[in-house]
Design a protein around this motif. Structure first.
Motif, PDB file in Angstrom:
ATOM      1  N   THR A 101       0.828  -1.204   0.000  1.00 36.60           N
ATOM      2  CA  THR A 101       0.000   0.000   0.000  1.00 36.60           C
ATOM      3  C   THR A 101       0.860   1.252   0.000  1.00 36.60           C
ATOM      4  O   THR A 101       0.556   2.245  -0.671  1.00 36.60           O
ATOM      5  CB  THR A 101      -0.922   0.018   1.236  1.00 36.60           C
ATOM      6  N   ALA A 102       1.952   1.205   0.773  1.00 35.37           N
ATOM      7  CA  ALA A 102       2.848   2.365   0.873  1.00 35.37           C
ATOM      8  C   ALA A 102       3.704   2.556  -0.377  1.00 35.37           C
ATOM      9  O   ALA A 102       4.373   3.571  -0.510  1.00 35.37           O
ATOM     10  CB  ALA A 102       3.737   2.231   2.096  1.00 35.37           C
ATOM     11  N   THR A 103       3.712   1.589  -1.255  1.00 32.76           N
ATOM     12  CA  THR A 103       4.374   1.643  -2.565  1.00 32.76           C
ATOM     13  C   THR A 103       5.903   1.542  -2.487  1.00 32.76           C
ATOM     14  O   THR A 103       6.516   0.778  -3.219  1.00 32.76           O
ATOM     15  CB  THR A 103       3.998   2.925  -3.355  1.00 32.76           C
ATOM     16  N   GLU A 104       6.536   2.314  -1.601  1.00 40.75           N
ATOM     17  CA  GLU A 104       8.004   2.331  -1.578  1.00 40.75           C
ATOM     18  C   GLU A 104       8.564   1.073  -0.906  1.00 40.75           C
ATOM     19  O   GLU A 104       8.052   0.612   0.110  1.00 40.75           O
ATOM     20  CB  GLU A 104       8.527   3.566  -0.850  1.00 40.75           C
ATOM     21  N   ILE A 105       9.642   0.561  -1.482  1.00 34.70           N
ATOM     22  CA  ILE A 105      10.367  -0.568  -0.893  1.00 34.70           C
ATOM     23  C   ILE A 105      11.513   0.004  -0.065  1.00 34.70           C
ATOM     24  O   ILE A 105      12.401   0.675  -0.593  1.00 34.70           O
ATOM     25  CB  ILE A 105      10.936  -1.497  -1.986  1.00 34.70           C
ATOM     26  N   THR A 106      11.492  -0.275   1.228  1.00 38.80           N
ATOM     27  CA  THR A 106      12.504   0.309   2.112  1.00 38.80           C
ATOM     28  C   THR A 106      13.469  -0.726   2.693  1.00 38.80           C
ATOM     29  O   THR A 106      14.518  -0.364   3.220  1.00 38.80           O
ATOM     30  CB  THR A 106      11.830   1.059   3.270  1.00 38.80           C
ATOM     31  N   GLN A 107      13.145  -2.010   2.574  1.00 42.85           N
ATOM     32  CA  GLN A 107      13.971  -3.051   3.187  1.00 42.85           C
ATOM     33  C   GLN A 107      15.256  -3.279   2.370  1.00 42.85           C
ATOM     34  O   GLN A 107      15.207  -3.622   1.181  1.00 42.85           O
ATOM     35  CB  GLN A 107      13.196  -4.374   3.284  1.00 42.85           C
ATOM     36  N   LYS A 108      16.407  -3.095   3.017  1.00 42.18           N
ATOM     37  CA  LYS A 108      17.691  -3.225   2.326  1.00 42.18           C
ATOM     38  C   LYS A 108      17.930  -4.644   1.831  1.00 42.18           C
ATOM     39  O   LYS A 108      18.495  -4.844   0.749  1.00 42.18           O
ATOM     40  CB  LYS A 108      18.831  -2.803   3.254  1.00 42.18           C
ATOM     41  N   ASP A 109      17.515  -5.648   2.615  1.00 42.56           N
ATOM     42  CA  ASP A 109      17.760  -7.032   2.193  1.00 42.56           C
ATOM     43  C   ASP A 109      16.950  -7.395   0.961  1.00 42.56           C
ATOM     44  O   ASP A 109      17.412  -8.161   0.101  1.00 42.56           O
ATOM     45  CB  ASP A 109      17.474  -8.002   3.338  1.00 42.56           C
ATOM     46  N   ILE A 110      15.741  -6.822   0.829  1.00 41.90           N
ATOM     47  CA  ILE A 110      14.913  -7.107  -0.341  1.00 41.90           C
ATOM     48  C   ILE A 110      15.516  -6.457  -1.587  1.00 41.90           C
ATOM     49  O   ILE A 110      15.519  -7.048  -2.674  1.00 41.90           O
ATOM     50  CB  ILE A 110      13.463  -6.624  -0.109  1.00 41.90           C
ATOM     51  N   LYS A 111      16.032  -5.236  -1.441  1.00 39.84           N
ATOM     52  CA  LYS A 111      16.690  -4.577  -2.568  1.00 39.84           C
ATOM     53  C   LYS A 111      17.872  -5.407  -3.056  1.00 39.84           C
ATOM     54  O   LYS A 111      18.058  -5.604  -4.262  1.00 39.84           O
ATOM     55  CB  LYS A 111      17.157  -3.181  -2.168  1.00 39.84           C
TER      56      LYS A 111
END
Length: 305
Positions: A49-59
């Motif tokens: 919902t928040a749209t932004e990806i903030t998790q470093k491990d996922i990036k």
């Protein structure tokens, strides 16, 4: 069944399917079932919902599995001279500073980017000032954006890396402050008062007086006053102080008390000429009071009336 795993991904979610701790699939909304005899399957679910990806491990994971994940995310980068305004479904959500990066899930939400070269376009439009001033990212804005309002009977002096660039008339202004130092000095052009208080001065006949002086002045050339003087108020104060000492130190007490207005005239004549060279106009000078030493046994002589 005990070996069958059922996974439900909601409309606002994405699921990362791991088999033996390796990312093998990204799940969109739906119901999934997998055989999992040895508990080898794990799923991490994310609310998008928040749209932004903030998790470093996922990036880091998406970078390593880009062929698998590339359709599910978008990366926005800015170069060293660029900022980016990020809008989601038409609403401003963030400001990206130079040399930064943001990741977003690809969802039905529409992510738009407006890029600005802050070296070529240092001034911020009024529309953007209003948007940015309300932004939640105050820490970024406080460092990267200078917003100043110049009201009537003021002028603003815009300095970039210490060099005067523009004189600003009344209005609201914003300037990008990335990769350069931007300052705006507001100068009052209305008449101002300056008090020179409690000066201990010796007359020609060695009588110690305390004298309070008041002056009214205006800044008529803000560029001269600010660029040619380190501090124009301090400069004026010092000149008034020095001239007052000259006016009193060259006369005996009786002469001073007999013609007190002569002090005002003397001080103004000397100081007005000197400060005019630096864009200041001395309008009026007045000795407010003269405090005599105790041994003379006279009260304060007030000149305010």
């Amino acid at each position: 069944m005990i070996f069958r795993k059922r996974i439900v991904i909601a409309d606002n979610e994405r699921g990362l399917l791991f088999r033996d701790r390796q990312l093998t699939e990204i799940l969109t909304a739906g119901v999934y079932q997998f055989w999992d005899f040895e508990n080898r399957i794990k799923v991490r679910v994310f609310d998008v919902t928040a749209t932004e990806i903030t998790q470093k491990d996922i990036k880091a994971l998406f970078r390593n599995k880009n062929s698998l994940a590339e359709e599910h995310y978008t990366v926005i980068n800015t170069d060293e001279n660029e900022v980016a305004l990020i809008y989601v479904d038409g609403q401003f959500v963030d400001l990206m500073k130079p040399q930064s990066e943001k990741w977003f899930w690809n969802t039905a939400a529409k992510v738009e980017v407006r890029r600005i070269n802050v070296t070529e376009q240092i001034e911020v439009s009024n529309k953007d000032i209003n948007v940015l001033a309300k932004a939640a990212k105050a820490s970024v804005l406080s460092k990267g954006l200078v917003i100043k309002e110049v009201v009537n009977q003021q002028v603003g002096l815009l300095f970039i890396d210490g060099k005067l660039e523009r004189v600003l008339k009344a209005g609201k202004y914003g300037f990008w402050n990335f990769n350069q130092t931007v300052t705006v000095e507001i100068v009052e052009t209305r008449a101002q008062q300056l008090e020179v208080a409690g000066q201990e001065i010796l007359t020609k006949d060695k009588v110690s007086l305390r004298v309070n002086l008041s002056a009214t002045f205006k800044v008529e050339d803000a560029v001269k006053a600010v660029t040619e003087l380190a501090n124009y108020k301090e400069f004026l104060y010092n000149e008034l102080q020095l001239s007052l000492r000259k006016a009193i130190g060259t006369k005996v007490l009786d002469v001073l008390l007999a013609d007190k207005e002569a002090i005002d005239t003397f001080v103004k004549a000397i100081v007005a000429k000197k400060v005019a060279e630096f864009g200041l106009r001395l309008i009026e000078v007045g000795v407010k009071d003269i405090i005599l030493p105790k041994y003379i046994k006279q009260p304060i002589i007030s000149l305010a009336a």
